[in-house]
Design a protein around this motif. Structure first.
Motif, PDB file in Angstrom:
ATOM      1  N   THR A   1     -41.364  10.119 -24.718  1.00 43.63           N
ATOM      2  CA  THR A   1     -40.733  11.013 -25.687  1.00 43.63           C
ATOM      3  C   THR A   1     -39.551  11.771 -25.074  1.00 43.63           C
ATOM      4  O   THR A   1     -38.766  12.364 -25.798  1.00 43.63           O
ATOM      5  CB  THR A   1     -41.756  12.022 -26.241  1.00 43.63           C
ATOM      6  OG1 THR A   1     -42.348  12.752 -25.160  1.00 43.63           O
ATOM      7  CG2 THR A   1     -42.845  11.294 -27.014  1.00 43.63           C
ATOM      8  N   GLU A   2     -39.464  11.748 -23.745  1.00 44.63           N
ATOM      9  CA  GLU A   2     -38.305  12.311 -23.051  1.00 44.63           C
ATOM     10  C   GLU A   2     -38.030  11.480 -21.807  1.00 44.63           C
ATOM     11  O   GLU A   2     -38.950  10.978 -21.168  1.00 44.63           O
ATOM     12  CB  GLU A   2     -38.549  13.773 -22.616  1.00 44.63           C
ATOM     13  CG  GLU A   2     -38.581  14.777 -23.730  1.00 44.63           C
ATOM     14  CD  GLU A   2     -38.717  16.198 -23.197  1.00 44.63           C
ATOM     15  OE1 GLU A   2     -38.341  16.445 -22.024  1.00 44.63           O
ATOM     16  OE2 GLU A   2     -39.224  17.052 -23.944  1.00 44.63           O
TER      17      GLU A   2
ATOM     18  N   GLN B   1     -25.579   9.570 -29.212  1.00 45.40           N
ATOM     19  CA  GLN B   1     -26.266   8.970 -30.349  1.00 45.40           C
ATOM     20  C   GLN B   1     -25.309   8.801 -31.516  1.00 45.40           C
ATOM     21  O   GLN B   1     -24.350   9.543 -31.635  1.00 45.40           O
ATOM     22  CB  GLN B   1     -27.448   9.847 -30.766  1.00 45.40           C
ATOM     23  CG  GLN B   1     -28.709   9.532 -29.975  1.00 45.40           C
ATOM     24  CD  GLN B   1     -29.920  10.219 -30.546  1.00 45.40           C
ATOM     25  OE1 GLN B   1     -30.090  11.424 -30.409  1.00 45.40           O
ATOM     26  NE2 GLN B   1     -30.813   9.463 -31.177  1.00 45.40           N
TER      27      GLN B   1
ATOM     28  N   THR C   1     -35.222  11.789 -18.404  1.00 40.91           N
ATOM     29  CA  THR C   1     -34.129  12.498 -17.736  1.00 40.91           C
ATOM     30  C   THR C   1     -33.768  11.773 -16.445  1.00 40.91           C
ATOM     31  O   THR C   1     -34.655  11.440 -15.647  1.00 40.91           O
ATOM     32  CB  THR C   1     -34.515  13.948 -17.403  1.00 40.91           C
ATOM     33  OG1 THR C   1     -34.914  14.609 -18.616  1.00 40.91           O
ATOM     34  CG2 THR C   1     -33.346  14.696 -16.789  1.00 40.91           C
TER      35      THR C   1
ATOM     36  N   GLY D   1     -39.990  11.971 -16.934  1.00 41.04           N
ATOM     37  CA  GLY D   1     -40.270  11.582 -18.308  1.00 41.04           C
ATOM     38  C   GLY D   1     -41.518  12.245 -18.836  1.00 41.04           C
ATOM     39  O   GLY D   1     -42.372  12.714 -18.070  1.00 41.04           O
TER      40      GLY D   1
ATOM     41  N   GLU E   1     -46.672  14.320 -17.808  1.00 44.35           N
ATOM     42  CA  GLU E   1     -45.334  14.528 -17.252  1.00 44.35           C
ATOM     43  C   GLU E   1     -45.220  13.686 -15.983  1.00 44.35           C
ATOM     44  O   GLU E   1     -46.005  13.847 -15.044  1.00 44.35           O
ATOM     45  CB  GLU E   1     -45.110  16.007 -16.940  1.00 44.35           C
ATOM     46  CG  GLU E   1     -45.097  16.884 -18.185  1.00 44.35           C
ATOM     47  CD  GLU E   1     -44.807  18.351 -17.855  1.00 44.35           C
ATOM     48  OE1 GLU E   1     -44.609  18.664 -16.652  1.00 44.35           O
ATOM     49  OE2 GLU E   1     -44.794  19.159 -18.798  1.00 44.35           O
TER      50      GLU E   1
ATOM     51  N   ARG F   1     -30.053  12.868 -20.416  1.00 45.53           N
ATOM     52  CA  ARG F   1     -31.347  13.195 -21.000  1.00 45.53           C
ATOM     53  C   ARG F   1     -31.453  12.592 -22.394  1.00 45.53           C
ATOM     54  O   ARG F   1     -30.551  12.744 -23.209  1.00 45.53           O
ATOM     55  CB  ARG F   1     -31.550  14.707 -21.082  1.00 45.53           C
ATOM     56  CG  ARG F   1     -32.964  15.096 -21.531  1.00 45.53           C
ATOM     57  CD  ARG F   1     -33.145  16.596 -21.595  1.00 45.53           C
ATOM     58  NE  ARG F   1     -34.516  16.973 -21.894  1.00 45.53           N
ATOM     59  CZ  ARG F   1     -34.900  18.190 -22.245  1.00 45.53           C
ATOM     60  NH1 ARG F   1     -33.993  19.171 -22.318  1.00 45.53           N
ATOM     61  NH2 ARG F   1     -36.170  18.444 -22.505  1.00 45.53           N
ATOM     62  N   LEU F   2     -32.556  11.882 -22.637  1.00 48.41           N
ATOM     63  CA  LEU F   2     -32.804  11.275 -23.938  1.00 48.41           C
ATOM     64  C   LEU F   2     -34.061  11.890 -24.543  1.00 48.41           C
ATOM     65  O   LEU F   2     -35.099  11.971 -23.882  1.00 48.41           O
ATOM     66  CB  LEU F   2     -33.008   9.760 -23.810  1.00 48.41           C
ATOM     67  CG  LEU F   2     -31.776   8.867 -23.621  1.00 48.41           C
ATOM     68  CD1 LEU F   2     -31.158   9.065 -22.246  1.00 48.41           C
ATOM     69  CD2 LEU F   2     -32.143   7.397 -23.814  1.00 48.41           C
ATOM     70  N   LYS F   3     -33.938  12.322 -25.800  1.00 44.09           N
ATOM     71  CA  LYS F   3     -35.093  12.783 -26.576  1.00 44.09           C
ATOM     72  C   LYS F   3     -35.462  11.660 -27.529  1.00 44.09           C
ATOM     73  O   LYS F   3     -34.612  11.151 -28.270  1.00 44.09           O
ATOM     74  CB  LYS F   3     -34.730  14.052 -27.347  1.00 44.09           C
ATOM     75  CG  LYS F   3     -34.392  15.244 -26.460  1.00 44.09           C
ATOM     76  CD  LYS F   3     -35.627  15.903 -25.872  1.00 44.09           C
ATOM     77  CE  LYS F   3     -36.382  16.667 -26.936  1.00 44.09           C
ATOM     78  NZ  LYS F   3     -37.552  17.401 -26.338  1.00 44.09           N
ATOM     79  N   LEU F   4     -36.737  11.284 -27.544  1.00 42.43           N
ATOM     80  CA  LEU F   4     -37.180  10.101 -28.256  1.00 42.43           C
ATOM     81  C   LEU F   4     -38.347  10.444 -29.170  1.00 42.43           C
ATOM     82  O   LEU F   4     -39.011  11.468 -28.990  1.00 42.43           O
ATOM     83  CB  LEU F   4     -37.599   9.026 -27.247  1.00 42.43           C
ATOM     84  CG  LEU F   4     -36.559   8.763 -26.139  1.00 42.43           C
ATOM     85  CD1 LEU F   4     -37.210   8.205 -24.905  1.00 42.43           C
ATOM     86  CD2 LEU F   4     -35.461   7.856 -26.650  1.00 42.43           C
ATOM     87  N   ASP F   5     -38.587   9.585 -30.149  1.00 43.63           N
ATOM     88  CA  ASP F   5     -39.634   9.880 -31.133  1.00 43.63           C
ATOM     89  C   ASP F   5     -40.685   8.781 -31.236  1.00 43.63           C
ATOM     90  O   ASP F   5     -41.448   8.732 -32.201  1.00 43.63           O
ATOM     91  CB  ASP F   5     -39.016  10.140 -32.506  1.00 43.63           C
ATOM     92  CG  ASP F   5     -38.153   8.978 -32.998  1.00 43.63           C
ATOM     93  OD1 ASP F   5     -38.214   7.892 -32.389  1.00 43.63           O
ATOM     94  OD2 ASP F   5     -37.416   9.164 -33.984  1.00 43.63           O
TER      95      ASP F   5
END
Length: 367
Positions: free
Chosen positions: A7-8, A367, A10, A76, A86, A21-25
């Protein structure tokens, strides 16, 4: 959210990425951009959350951003079934890679217990026509996804074999020097053989009856020159002892799972994979990756994270759309790269789309 997904993510001073940094769902991740922009570097960073040296099999120092060479770090947040972890992995200059899980030092094998990962990269496109080394690595990655302890057995086997090979090169003939090493090789080697056979059986089950646009591949494990390594510890230890004279002449160990190979057949056509077209060989590889994911969804409780670098290469539009449909039906978080956003049009809103560009200061993600 259950399942298995990052979900993250870095990156710090990793390859071409100074900071990202990527924020993911939990959805699949589609990454596009020109060649050399740093797309594969992102997939490599994700692959380090599994045991081993990552999808490029690179040394820790090779992953540091140049020319600074300050070391690197990847962190991550992993959703693993009903738990959140984590993860961090990093290396300082000249040191081995380190791992922490939830802030505590951990082994790479521990990563394999909470995250299962399978990948397909362009260098594997020639898997069926090049040497057995690549096919063994491919099978061992699949085996490791089912059995995290496979990595430890591999290390034990290879360490004992290196010591035995040193004795062989030095022309040591006293059998007492070999007995303990050959017993270690026999125990670890039969475990490797058993795990590989079990993995192939799981792939066959997952392919059998599956509704898919990709061809079924029949795989069989063989040894050197088509022989099959002994399956019992005592038989393998005896075979090693019997082979000493021949091994002394060669200066290395000539039998064992380190000489294994995969015989692959395109089932529907009844022809060896090495004789298939480039597109058919790619489709066979994808079929095996999807079978691996289906089997893990049953065994682990969630499909693995899939890393598919330049996956659209050699796929026509029909098969490309079919691949995306199968990934989404599985519920897998697949990380895919391609040169253009149009390659992912069939995914529509079923994936997160990221654009990677190469700038004067390094790779940039948007994005």
């Amino acid at each position: 959210m259950a399942g298995l997904a990052l979900t993250e993510l870095t990156l710090s001073h990793f390859r071409s990425h100074k900071s990202a940094r990527l924020k993911l769902d939990g959805r699949p991740v589609a990454i596009y951009g020109p060649n050399g922009a740093g797309k594969t570097n992102i997939l490599e960073a994700v692959s380090l959350f599994s045991p081993g040296r990552g999808l490029r099999r690179a040394a820790a120092d090779e992953m540091a951003r140049q020319p600074e060479a300050l070391g690197w770090k990847v962190t991550g947040v992993l959703q693993s079934l009903h738990q959140v972890h984590e993860l961090s992995t990093w290396a300082e200059p000249g040191t081995a890679r380190q791992v922490t899980i939830d802030g505590k030092s951990a082994t790479q094998t521990a990563l394999g217990r909470i995250a299962r990962m399978v990948w397909l990269v362009p260098s594997m496109d020639r898997l069926w026509i090049e040497g057995a080394d690549g096919r063994r690595r491919f099978l061992d990655r699949i085996t490791l996804s089912f059995e995290p302890g496979h990595a430890e057995n591999t290390l034990i086997y290879e360490k004992a074999m290196r010591e035995r090979n040193r004795l062989l090169k030095d022309q040591v003939r006293d059998p007492h020097w070999y007995t303990v090493l050959e017993q270690q090789m026999a125990v670890a080697g039969t475990a490797l053989q058993s795990s590989r056979q079990a993995a192939l059986a799981r792939l066959a089950q997952a392919q059998d009856g599956a509704e898919t646009a990709f061809p079924v591949a029949e795989l069989n494990l063989t040894g050197a020159e088509g022989s099959t390594p002994p399956e019992q510890v005592e038989d393998f230890a005896r075979a090693l002892a019997d082979s000493r004279q021949k091994d002394l002449y060669a200066g290395r160990t000539l039998i064992g799972p380190h000489r294994a190979d995969i015989d692959a057949q395109y089932t529907a056509k009844g022809i060896p994979a090495r004789q298939c077209s480039t597109g058919e060989q790619k489709a066979l590889l994808i079929s095996l990756i999807l079978a691996n994911a289906r089997a893990l969804a049953q065994d682990f409780g969630a499909p693995p994270i899939l890393l598919l670098d330049e996956v659209a290469a050699h796929l026509d539009a029909r098969r490309r759309a079919a691949l995306y449909d199968e990934i989404c039906a599985l519920g897998a978080q697949a990380w895919m790269t391609g040169t253009g956003a149009e390659l992912f049009e069939d995914l529509k809103d079923r994936a997160g789309l990221f654009h990677v560009t190469d700038t004067a200061t390094g790779s940039t993600i948007s994005q």
